[in-house]
Structure formats: structure tokens, C-alpha cells
Design an enzyme around this catalytic site. Structure first.
Site, PDB file in Angstrom:
ATOM      1  N   MET A  53       0.845  -1.195   0.000  1.00  0.00           N
ATOM      2  CA  MET A  53       0.000   0.000   0.000  1.00  0.00           C
ATOM      3  C   MET A  53       0.881   1.246   0.000  1.00  0.00           C
ATOM      4  O   MET A  53       1.028   1.922   1.010  1.00  0.00           O
ATOM      5  CB  MET A  53      -0.931  -0.026   1.215  1.00  0.00           C
ATOM      6  CG  MET A  53      -2.062   0.958   1.126  1.00  0.00           C
ATOM      7  SD  MET A  53      -3.183   0.820   2.534  1.00  0.00           S
ATOM      8  CE  MET A  53      -2.214   1.650   3.793  1.00  0.00           C
ATOM      9  N   PRO A  54       1.488   1.567  -1.159  1.00  0.00           N
ATOM     10  CA  PRO A  54       2.297   2.785  -1.231  1.00  0.00           C
ATOM     11  C   PRO A  54       1.449   4.024  -0.974  1.00  0.00           C
ATOM     12  O   PRO A  54       0.293   4.105  -1.403  1.00  0.00           O
ATOM     13  CB  PRO A  54       2.817   2.786  -2.671  1.00  0.00           C
ATOM     14  CG  PRO A  54       2.622   1.396  -3.161  1.00  0.00           C
ATOM     15  CD  PRO A  54       1.464   0.835  -2.403  1.00  0.00           C
ATOM     16  N   HIS A  55       2.036   4.978  -0.265  1.00  0.00           N
ATOM     17  CA  HIS A  55       1.355   6.232   0.050  1.00  0.00           C
ATOM     18  C   HIS A  55       2.398   7.221   0.541  1.00  0.00           C
ATOM     19  O   HIS A  55       3.549   6.863   0.759  1.00  0.00           O
ATOM     20  CB  HIS A  55       0.288   6.011   1.122  1.00  0.00           C
ATOM     21  CG  HIS A  55       0.843   5.461   2.394  1.00  0.00           C
ATOM     22  ND1 HIS A  55       1.174   4.124   2.535  1.00  0.00           N
ATOM     23  CD2 HIS A  55       1.154   6.052   3.562  1.00  0.00           C
ATOM     24  CE1 HIS A  55       1.659   3.924   3.754  1.00  0.00           C
ATOM     25  NE2 HIS A  55       1.664   5.079   4.386  1.00  0.00           N
ATOM     26  N   THR A  56       1.986   8.452   0.715  1.00  0.00           N
ATOM     27  CA  THR A  56       2.837   9.481   1.308  1.00  0.00           C
ATOM     28  C   THR A  56       1.902  10.515   1.920  1.00  0.00           C
ATOM     29  O   THR A  56       0.687  10.388   1.839  1.00  0.00           O
ATOM     30  CB  THR A  56       3.813  10.082   0.271  1.00  0.00           C
ATOM     31  OG1 THR A  56       4.721  10.969   0.922  1.00  0.00           O
ATOM     32  CG2 THR A  56       3.094  10.808  -0.840  1.00  0.00           C
TER      33      THR A  56
END
Length: 144
Positions: free
Chosen positions: A66-69
Site C-alpha cells: 500500500m504505497p502512500h505518502t
């Protein structure tokens, strides 16, 4: 609750990605968000940088990344893109690798919408039947 078409519209879903580089996979998912005016290009780059700097923290459950920033990096709306990988990829998490489902998350601060997205991902992550259905989907129509 499992209705992914509500969670990620058809234009935010890409199936059977053939790539073995986690950074490139994150870029592909981020590009779907960017092309649909959910994030800026800097948000996509920030997701890749977060993975590069912090590593495999994005692999949140077996087989799911779950890539995020942070929203300050250019989230315009809250949303999610979904990628399925044609071949499982190691993101560097000894407990949850290999990954074959990637949910790129954009959080612009709409907490109710974000919580609904996260709740759906948690339910998917805890149900091997649903994970396998997604993994084996050949067309978007096969995704419920």
C-alpha cells in the site's frame, strides 16, 4: 464492502502488470492516480522516495503493498489505484512478501472516504479467496 469498482474506478485499475521493480510498480500505480487528477506528479515521486528511504513498511499484509505518502506531497483528492502483478514481487518484507496486489493510496484529508478505503483493503487482506480472485482476474469485469 468488497466492491472494488466503488473503491477504485475502472480507470484506476490495471491488471497483470509485468514488472519486478517495486519502484517502477509504485510509479505505475501513482501514474493512474496522476492521470485521473487525484494527485500531482510530485506525489507519485514522493511515494517512490518513501519506499526508497523507508523500505518495505508499505507491505501491510501478506501479498499486499500500500504505497502512500503525506497529503502535503500533492494529494488533490482521496483515492486509490489497484494493480495486480502477473508475477509476485518481493518488496523486502520478510513476513508479507511476495506482493501481488498493490493499492496506491492518496489521502487529501477526507477521513471518512479514507477510512472506507482502508477498511476494504483490510477485509481483502484477511480473505485469501478474495485475494486469489483479484490475483487471477483477467479483466476488470471479473473484479467485484
Amino acid at each position: 464492502m468488497y466492491n472494488l469498482k466503488n473503491m477504485a474506478e475502472d480507470k484506476l485499475i490495471k491488471l497483470n502488470i509485468s514488472n519486478e521493480d517495486p519502484k517502477e510498480i509504485i510509479k505505475i500505480g501513482g501514474e493512474l492516480l496522476f492521470r485521473n487528477n487525484i494527485v500531482t506528479d510530485s506525489y507519485v515521486q514522493a511515494m517512490v522516495e518513501a519506499y526508497r528511504e523507508l523500505g518495505s513498511y508499505i507491505v501491510i499484509a501478506p501479498n499486499i503493498a500500500m504505497p502512500h505518502t503525506s497529503k502535503e506531497n500533492g494529494a488533490l483528492k482521496t483515492g486509490v489505484s489497484l494493480l495486480t502483478l502477473s508475477k509476485p514481487v518481493n518488496f523486502g518484507n520478510e513476513y508479507n512478501d511476495p506482493v501481488f496486489l498493490v493499492f496506491c493510496i492518496a489521502n487529501a484529508g477526507e477521513q471518512e472516504e479514507l477510512l472506507a478505503i482502508l477498511e476494504s483493503i483490510v477485509k481483502i487482506g484477511s480473505d485469501d479467496t478474495i485475494k486469489d480472485q483479484l490475483r487471477n482476474a483477467g479483466t476488470i469485469e471479473e473484479i467485484e
